[in-house]
Write an enzyme that holds these catalytic residues in place. Structure first.
Site, PDB file in Angstrom:
ATOM      1  N   ASP A  38      29.533  33.576  32.323  1.00 21.78           N
ATOM      2  CA  ASP A  38      29.017  33.126  33.615  1.00 21.78           C
ATOM      3  C   ASP A  38      28.503  31.703  33.447  1.00 21.78           C
ATOM      4  OD1 ASP A  38      28.038  34.902  36.305  1.00 21.78           O
ATOM      5  OD2 ASP A  38      27.043  32.961  36.033  1.00 21.78           O
ATOM      6  N   ASP A  63      32.472  28.281  32.440  1.00 17.70           N
ATOM      7  CA  ASP A  63      32.977  27.780  33.714  1.00 17.70           C
ATOM      8  C   ASP A  63      34.462  28.100  33.733  1.00 17.70           C
ATOM      9  OD1 ASP A  63      34.053  26.346  35.814  1.00 17.70           O
ATOM     10  OD2 ASP A  63      33.076  24.449  35.308  1.00 17.70           O
ATOM     11  N   VAL A  64      34.866  29.060  34.551  1.00 10.18           N
ATOM     12  CA  VAL A  64      36.244  29.548  34.498  1.00 10.18           C
ATOM     13  C   VAL A  64      37.269  28.510  34.929  1.00 10.18           C
ATOM     14  CG1 VAL A  64      35.602  31.975  34.752  1.00 10.18           C
ATOM     15  CG2 VAL A  64      36.104  30.599  36.806  1.00 10.18           C
ATOM     16  N   SER A 142      40.245  40.612  47.202  1.00 14.13           N
ATOM     17  CA  SER A 142      39.327  40.969  48.284  1.00 14.13           C
ATOM     18  C   SER A 142      40.132  41.375  49.506  1.00 14.13           C
ATOM     19  CB  SER A 142      38.437  39.773  48.646  1.00 14.13           C
ATOM     20  OG  SER A 142      37.740  39.993  49.859  1.00 14.13           O
ATOM     21  N   TYR A 155      38.589  30.934  50.880  1.00  9.70           N
ATOM     22  CA  TYR A 155      38.395  32.198  50.165  1.00  9.70           C
ATOM     23  C   TYR A 155      39.574  33.150  50.388  1.00  9.70           C
ATOM     24  CZ  TYR A 155      35.789  36.359  48.587  1.00  9.70           C
ATOM     25  OH  TYR A 155      35.365  37.498  47.937  1.00  9.70           O
TER      26      TYR A 155
END
Length: 247
Positions: A38, A63-64, A142, A155
């Site tokens: 994270d 940091d992805v 999602s 998103y």
């Protein structure tokens, strides 16, 4: 009854809170060792302690959007716990706004964390898993990526992209024994959703045939299923965890 993830090692991005933490808790309960990644290292360290400390849970700042960070995260799992069996790409942010008011930076930030972040996690995990000819990758999409939501062009696009990426990666990696699946949560109870104005909350709840919001633990149960041998003949699938919303 044997634990579903006994002696397996999992990496979970966005693991400091919310769904990531709930998944970590359930994985540890099922016998796994976990490495939480994270951007908030302090919160991640607190989460790892809650899960049982260094013997079963480690915290790494990640940091992805940065491939080097994700590589370090995954290699920590390999070096400390001896391998990588499960990768959960869960890190995410929101920058909600209508298209009229959304900035290019807000669009790019969400795409980078969700879509590029998931790509980084999937490809770097697969590079390790292919050596053992087995592994499970779980990507967090999602319901917003399925139906689109007002104020979430960034998103919704990112979450829909994760579905396409999951299916493409599943086809690329199946012959290597690596399964890639996704979860599409709906209205899940969290600090973010509970901060919604009551009117908005009631509108969303009215769309759920089961008449209630889901709990993070209910998403975590599906993650365990996809990470374990219970789903051994499943790859490229997207499981809705929505209480029947938008079916």
């Amino acid at each position: 009854m044997a634990s579903l993830l006994n002696a397996r090692t999992a990496v979970i991005t966005g693991g400091a809170q919310g769904l990531g933490l709930a998944i970590g808790q359930r994985f540890v309960a099922e016998g796994a060792r976990v490495v939480l990644g994270d951007v908030n290292l302090e919160a991640t360290e607190v989460a790892a302690k809650r899960l049982g400390g260094d013997d079963v849970a480690l915290a790494v700042r990640c940091d992805v959007t940065q491939a080097d960070d994700v590589d370090i995260l995954i290699r920590t799992a390999v070096e400390r716990f001896g391998g990588l069996d499960v990768m959960v790409n869960n890190a995410g942010i929101t920058r909600d706004a209508t298209m009229r008011t959304m900035t290019e930076e807000q669009f790019d930030q969400v795409i980078a964390v969700h879509l590029k972040g998931t790509w980084n996690g999937t490809r770097l995990a697969a590079a390790i898993m292919r050596e053992r000819k087995r592994g499970a990758i779980v990507n967090m999409s999602s319901v917003s990526g399925k139906v689109g939501m007002v104020g979430q062009t960034n998103y919704s696009a990112a979450k829909a992209g994760i579905v396409g990426m999951t299916k493409a990666a599943a086809k690329e990696l199946a012959h290597l024994g690596i399964r890639v699946n996704a979860i599409a949560p709906g209205l899940i109870r969290s600090a973010m959703t509970e901060a919604m104005p009551q009117r908005i909350w009631d509108q969303k709840l009215a769309e759920v045939p089961m008449g209630r919001a889901g709990e993070p633990s209910e998403v975590a149960s599906v993650a365990v299923f996809l990470a374990s041998d219970l789903s051994s003949y499943m790859t490229g699938t997207v499981l809705d965890v929505t209480g029947g919303r938008f079916i």
